[in-house]
Motif scaffolding. Structure first.
Motif, short mmCIF file in Angstrom:
data_model
loop_
_atom_site.label_atom_id
_atom_site.label_comp_id
_atom_site.label_asym_id
_atom_site.label_seq_id
_atom_site.Cartn_x
_atom_site.Cartn_y
_atom_site.Cartn_z
N SER A 7 6.91 45.15 7.87
CA SER A 7 6.23 46.43 7.91
C SER A 7 6.99 47.45 8.74
N CYS A 8 6.55 48.69 8.61
CA CYS A 8 7.12 49.81 9.34
C CYS A 8 5.96 50.50 10.05
N LEU A 9 6.10 50.75 11.33
CA LEU A 9 5.07 51.43 12.11
C LEU A 9 5.46 52.90 12.22
N ASN A 60 3.97 48.41 4.59
CA ASN A 60 4.81 47.25 4.30
C ASN A 60 6.08 47.76 3.62
N TYR A 61 7.12 46.93 3.63
CA TYR A 61 8.42 47.38 3.13
C TYR A 61 8.37 47.83 1.67
N PRO A 62 7.72 47.08 0.76
CA PRO A 62 7.70 47.54 -0.64
C PRO A 62 7.07 48.93 -0.80
N LEU A 63 6.00 49.21 -0.05
CA LEU A 63 5.37 50.53 -0.13
C LEU A 63 6.29 51.60 0.44
N ILE A 72 9.97 56.26 -0.34
CA ILE A 72 11.30 56.87 -0.16
C ILE A 72 11.89 57.22 -1.53
N GLU A 73 11.82 56.27 -2.45
CA GLU A 73 12.35 56.52 -3.80
C GLU A 73 11.67 57.73 -4.44
#
Length: 131
Positions: A88-90, A102-105, A110-111
């Motif tokens: 995940s990213c905070l 979470n990374y996929p989201l 970003i895309e």
């Protein structure tokens, strides 16, 4: 192990965090042990330096999470070069509220942002690396 330690230290320094001997001890413990909580890190750290307090452990773990150098799952692990393994990213908002993505989201966001702004010039994104 030394390269992961160097990466974590570099991430902290870029965000203005001081690198103290106690922080280095904590990073070493996170790299070498299978700790699942701050208390476990504290117990091991206090054996190496009795002056390390629980607050120092919490602040260091929080700092590592904030700069994206630490991932939590079953046990703390410093993220390697392959950030896709991070869970995940905070994100902290200016009012102090936080979002966890979470990374996929995060990757999808970003895309989408790059495509919406025309920065990719119609090309598909091959890979995203978070530094």
């Amino acid at each position: 192990m030394e390269s992961k330690k160097a990466q974590a230290i570099e991430c902290l320094q870029k965000q203005g965090f001081r690198i103290t001997k106690q922080r280095e001890i904590l990073i070493d413990i996170i790299l070498s042990e299978n700790c699942s909580c701050c208390k476990e890190v504290y117990v091991l750290a206090s054996r190496k330096d009795p002056g390390i307090g629980m607050a120092t452990v919490y602040r260091t773990v929080d700092a590592l999470e904030r700069v994206g150098a630490l991932e939590k799952g079953m046990a703390y692990r410093l993220c390697g070069e392959d950030r896709k393994k991070c869970q995940s990213c905070l994100i902290e908002l200016e009012d102090g509220a936080t979002l966890t993505l979470n990374y996929p989201l995060l990757e999808k966001m970003i895309e989408q942002g790059i495509q919406d702004r025309g920065l990719s010039k119609g090309q598909m994104i091959k890979e995203i690396m978070l530094l």
